[in-house]
Design an enzyme around this catalytic site. Structure first.
Site, mmCIF file in Angstrom:
data_model
loop_
_atom_site.group_PDB
_atom_site.id
_atom_site.type_symbol
_atom_site.label_atom_id
_atom_site.label_comp_id
_atom_site.label_asym_id
_atom_site.label_seq_id
_atom_site.Cartn_x
_atom_site.Cartn_y
_atom_site.Cartn_z
ATOM 1 N N SER A 172 23.545 -116.799 -52.684
ATOM 2 C CA SER A 172 22.982 -115.489 -52.994
ATOM 3 C C SER A 172 22.002 -115.624 -54.167
ATOM 4 O O SER A 172 21.000 -116.338 -54.054
ATOM 5 C CB SER A 172 24.098 -114.484 -53.285
ATOM 6 O OG SER A 172 23.609 -113.172 -53.283
ATOM 7 N N ASP A 178 23.387 -111.226 -41.922
ATOM 8 C CA ASP A 178 23.375 -110.883 -43.346
ATOM 9 C C ASP A 178 22.658 -109.551 -43.585
ATOM 10 O O ASP A 178 21.440 -109.459 -43.384
ATOM 11 C CB ASP A 178 22.675 -111.999 -44.133
ATOM 12 C CG ASP A 178 22.923 -111.900 -45.627
ATOM 13 O OD1 ASP A 178 23.200 -110.789 -46.117
ATOM 14 O OD2 ASP A 178 22.830 -112.938 -46.308
ATOM 15 N N HIS A 181 26.769 -111.922 -45.210
ATOM 16 C CA HIS A 181 26.238 -112.563 -46.419
ATOM 17 C C HIS A 181 27.086 -113.752 -46.859
ATOM 18 O O HIS A 181 26.576 -114.683 -47.466
ATOM 19 C CB HIS A 181 26.142 -111.541 -47.549
ATOM 20 C CG HIS A 181 25.422 -112.042 -48.754
ATOM 21 N ND1 HIS A 181 24.195 -112.674 -48.693
ATOM 22 C CD2 HIS A 181 25.758 -112.035 -50.074
ATOM 23 C CE1 HIS A 181 23.802 -113.016 -49.900
ATOM 24 N NE2 HIS A 181 24.734 -112.649 -50.757
#
Length: 717
Positions: free
Chosen positions: A587, A662, A694
């Protein structure tokens, strides 16, 4: 023969050590593979002197009193199953874990049960062993909240609000089309501390709820590959600088069956934060934050008419204002407001005319959560030890004197009893897996319930862990770091390094927890012969406003500078092979990994970037614009931090991983990066998880970790 025997002995020792190393499955699924840290669950005070909790084998509710007498089995799974089956007339199968219950009084506990075709709110009497009340509601419901009088439950049915009453009646409060979402915690994409979208008034007569209209937000395509012909399943995704959702607040009156909208003026794309009922249920307080997120107005509205009553105060910032906690009323005339306006997120006491009465900023403590609030004192959780610890504090509201209640340097979880004489304490630190006890607030008595053993003891040899402090790139700020040494460490050898990074706001990787916050995968990589290093750079959580806000309008820049100070620290160690340094993150950490690989190509030879932000113009409004403003307002900043502009610098081996579903960092980020690499003639490795969002969770995470480990061992070791 002697040589053969010696060789056999050495080989046996080597094999024994190898067998003691964690497998990738054990490192990833520690709890399921016998390495979970023993704990209690669902701890709650039943009375001022008795706590209840659930312990293995998770088939009973256990009681323990402050005298330290023997455990008592208060309720069993069989008790509950028999009582519920009688009450709803169907076969019941109940698991104590997870079991979210609440003590209504000394004799009755409440919880929600998922039946064969409906859900039920249940109140169970432990003396009669019978269900004393049920309220039936939709099996597809989410975000249920029970009324103070326990006479109805309000919930979401898809995108609309419904109420189920104890008499069996169901009222549909809203009836809006798709993409007009009522009462959802997923409003403003869960930023600003939003964890609910429904609030029942203290008198139980009114319901406040969000209405999120996202019909004007652009559709973003996600592809479901599980059908014969792949199907497009678009989501609403407001990208930075583009049209955002429009949110309003509404009040439903149960008696009159009417709905009133709060008349909140301003930009339709502003953020409505901290919704809080007044104690008398007559008014609602709302933090109105502009889309630029640098100007907050605390306003009060009449519940009956929806009209503005008063603006109490404003808070402005040159960077951003980030309200994260609803107001907490001390009495009818005063409340606590949480802000970091003076440098650290802490408490400010205001009266209902908007006048600040006092402030409770204490050293460099960052307020985390309320534990108990009264008109005289507040118990709360806050940081200590440069953000490494989380302790229980007590503040006297009149004098402002603050003192820590918990004394051990650790990360605590606490539950206070009703009269504030005892608290349930669960803590962990670098060398303590989990310690649970009941503690007198005056410090004179303690009842230990559990001192959990090290789950790895006797099963594997964990790497040595060292907590380190490193100067940031500004030359004055101390940063917290964690260093894992390879198993069987030899200071005369040279070892490869895996730098594990996140680096963004609202996250902290280095903490005073067991193992320093390191996880099973960190242990695994150290056992494979890697130095594993993590540093919380400026911009990360729990160090105060200035520490975090340094990132504003230039994400990644100061963060990378600090990470390179960490690299300099590593290179100063003679056992570190400076030619074999890699970096891994997910991320924001994927953004950092990619940025470090491109900005410091001579330093980092291998990188794994999971779910990476590649260009912030493709990220969503609420988070992205807080830190970067819009692309139109900050074109130089967006251009500077975009990784696409530095692809030509790539020299090392880079693996990029993404979840095809995602909804947070959409796959466009990594796809655009790959396309840019192709045009630049740069080779890059890519892997897609077709069904994951995600994060790659569940059993598939074993596959993910095996892939990451293999990449480092193939290209760096």
């Amino acid at each position: 023969m002697k040589k053969i025997s010696l060789f056999a002995f050495m080989l046996a020792g080597f094999l024994s050590q190898a067998q003691n190393n964690l497998t990738i499955e054990e490192a990833t699924l520690a709890a399921q593979k016998g390495f979970g840290i023993k704990s209690f669950y669902s701890a709650q005070w039943r009375t001022n002197n008795e706590l209840t909790y659930i312990d293995a084998p998770y088939n009973a509710l256990i009681a323990k009193d402050t005298n330290g007498t023997a455990d008592e089995t208060l309720v069993t799974t069989a008790d509950l199953e028999a009582a519920i089956a009688t009450a709803i007339n169907e076969k019941v199968s109940l698991r104590m874990i997870p079991f979210d219950y609440h003590w209504e009084n000394e004799k009755e506990l409440s919880f929600t049960y998922q039946g064969e075709s409906d859900k039920y709110y249940v109140i169970y009497n432990i003396e009669t062993k019978k269900v004393s009340k049920t309220i039936k509601f939709s099996a597809t419901s989410t975000e249920e909240i029970i009324a103070p009088a326990k006479n109805y439950i309000v919930y979401l049915n898809k995108n609309n609000v419904e109420i189920a009453f104890e008499n069996g009646n169901v009222v549909k409060v809203t009836n809006d089309p798709e993409h007009v979402v009522n009462g959802s915690s997923n409003t403003h994409r869960n930023e600003f501390g939003i964890d609910r979208g429904l609030w029942i008034s203290p008198d139980g007569k009114k319901i406040l709820f969000y209405k999120k209209d996202e019909r004007m937000v652009a559709d973003y395509p996600l592809i479901d590959f599980g059908t014969r012909i792949a199907v497009e399943k678009p989501i609403k995704y407001p990208m930075a600088g583009m049209k955002s959702e429009e949110v309003s607040l509404h009040i439903y009156d149960i008696d009159s069956k009417t709905t009133t909208q709060l008349n909140i003026e301003g930009d339709k794309e502003q953020f409505l934060t901290m919704p809080t009922w007044s104690p008398d249920s007559e008014t609602v307080y709302v933090g109105v934050l502009n889309r630029g997120q640098d100007h907050l107005k605390l306003q009060r509205y009449f519940a009956t008419s929806g009209k503005l009553d008063k603006q109490l105060f404003e808070e402005k910032s040159k960077t951003y204002v980030e309200p994260n906690t609803p107001l907490k009323f001390l009495n009818d005339k005063e409340f606590i407001y949480i802000s970091e306006k003076d440098g650290y997120r802490h408490m400010y006491r205001y009266n209902t005319n908007g006048k600040q009465m006092n402030s409770y900023v204490y050293n460099d403590v960052v307020f985390k959560d309320f534990v108990d609030v009264s008109s005289k004192e507040i118990y709360y959780m806050g940081t200590a030890n440069k953000g490494m610890d989380k302790l229980l504090y007590k503040v006297d509201l009149k004098s402002g004197k603050t003192q820590p209640v918990t004394k051990t340097s650790a990360t605590y979880t606490v539950e206070m009893n009703k009269d504030k004489t005892w608290y349930y304490s669960q803590y962990t630190n670098l060398t303590t897996p989990n310690n649970i006890s009941l503690n007198a607030v005056n410090g004179k008595s303690t009842v230990e319930l559990l001192n959990a053993p090290n789950p790895y003891e006797g099963k594997t040899v964990l790497p040595k862990i060292e907590m380190v402090t490193i100067k940031a790139a500004d030359g004055k700020t101390n940063l917290n770091g964690r260093l894992l040494y390879p198993t069987n460490f030899d200071e005369n050898k040279k070892y490869p390094v895996m730098v594990y990074v996140y680096g963004g706001p609202h996250a902290q990787l280095v903490t005073n927890r067991f193992g320093g916050g390191a996880g099973g995968f960190d242990y695994y990589m150290a056992q494979q012969g890697f130095v594993v290093f993590t540093l919380d750079n400026r911009g990360s959580e729990n160090r105060g406003r200035d520490f975090e806000h340094i990132i504003h309008r230039q994400l990644g820049q100061n963060e990378m500078a600090d990470q390179m100070e960490g690299v300099a620290f590593l290179k100063s160690k003679k056992f570190v092979d400076a030619d074999r340094i890699g970096v891994y993150g997910w991320s924001f950490g994927g953004f950092m990994t990619t940025s470090l690989m491109l900005n410091y190509p001579e330093t980092f030879k291998v990188g794994v970037a999971g779910g990476p932000v590649i260009d912030w113009k493709w990220y969503e409004v609420m988070y992205g614009e807080r830190y970067m403003d819009t692309p139109e307002e900050n074109p130089e900043g967006y251009e500077k931090v975009s990784t696409l502009n530095k692809v030509q610098n790539l020299k090392g081996r880079l693996l990029m991983i993404h979840g095809a579903q995602d909804p947070v960092v959409v796959q466009q980020h990594s796809m655009e990066f790959i396309e840019t690499c192709i045009k630049a003639g740069k080779q890059v490795d890519y892997f897609l998880y077709p069904t994951h969002e995600h994060n790659v969770l569940g059993k598939d995470r074993v596959h993910l970790n095996a892939k990451i480990a293999d990449y480092f061992m193939t290209h760096l070791k």
